[in-house]
Motif scaffolding. Structure first.
Motif, short mmCIF file in Angstrom:
data_model
loop_
_atom_site.label_atom_id
_atom_site.label_comp_id
_atom_site.label_asym_id
_atom_site.label_seq_id
_atom_site.Cartn_x
_atom_site.Cartn_y
_atom_site.Cartn_z
N PHE A 53 -5.06 6.01 1.98
CA PHE A 53 -5.93 5.11 2.73
C PHE A 53 -5.89 5.50 4.21
O PHE A 53 -5.05 6.29 4.64
CB PHE A 53 -5.47 3.66 2.57
CG PHE A 53 -4.07 3.44 3.04
CD1 PHE A 53 -3.81 3.07 4.35
CD2 PHE A 53 -3.00 3.64 2.20
CE1 PHE A 53 -2.52 2.90 4.79
CE2 PHE A 53 -1.70 3.48 2.62
CZ PHE A 53 -1.46 3.11 3.93
N LYS A 106 -0.08 4.86 -1.57
CA LYS A 106 -1.52 4.95 -1.83
C LYS A 106 -2.20 5.74 -0.72
O LYS A 106 -1.67 5.88 0.36
CB LYS A 106 -2.12 3.55 -1.95
CG LYS A 106 -1.54 2.79 -3.14
CD LYS A 106 -2.20 1.47 -3.33
CE LYS A 106 -1.55 0.79 -4.54
NZ LYS A 106 -2.09 -0.51 -4.78
N LEU A 160 0.81 -1.22 0.00
CA LEU A 160 0.00 0.00 0.00
C LEU A 160 0.85 1.27 0.00
O LEU A 160 0.30 2.37 0.04
CB LEU A 160 -0.92 0.02 1.23
CG LEU A 160 -1.99 -1.05 1.28
CD1 LEU A 160 -2.73 -1.02 2.61
CD2 LEU A 160 -2.96 -0.89 0.12
N ILE A 163 -9.22 -1.20 6.67
CA ILE A 163 -8.39 -0.37 5.81
C ILE A 163 -9.29 0.16 4.70
O ILE A 163 -9.90 -0.62 3.96
CB ILE A 163 -7.21 -1.16 5.22
CG1 ILE A 163 -6.34 -1.71 6.36
CG2 ILE A 163 -6.39 -0.27 4.29
CD1 ILE A 163 -5.20 -2.60 5.90
N GLY A 185 -9.63 2.83 1.45
CA GLY A 185 -8.94 3.64 0.47
C GLY A 185 -9.68 4.93 0.20
O GLY A 185 -10.92 4.98 0.26
#
Length: 71
Positions: free
Chosen positions: A37, A35, A32, A64, A66
């Protein structure tokens, strides 16, 4: 005797070869990095700037989510 750590991520049990890990290590394991999130651990939002300090342990429950952009 050593056993793998099991945590629940978004309702799914995942197993990792750690006794515990930081949120930062989890981000790397889950690919990840870079990214957008948020991570909630056992009902508590973890500030992204403190991921290296937050310890995730066997039995923890994570959500989690996003980030989604739009206009």
């Amino acid at each position: 005797m050593y056993s793998n750590m099991k945590i629940t991520i978004n309702g799914n049990i995942r197993e990792f070869s750690y006794e515990s890990m930081t949120a930062d290590e989890l981000v790397i394991e889950l690919k990840l990095t870079g990214k957008r999130f948020a991570i909630e651990r056992n009902g508590e939002i973890m500030p992204k700037g403190l991921f290296k300090q937050f310890i995730i342990n066997d039995g923890d429950y994570l959500e989690i989510v996003g980030a989604v952009g739009g206009g």
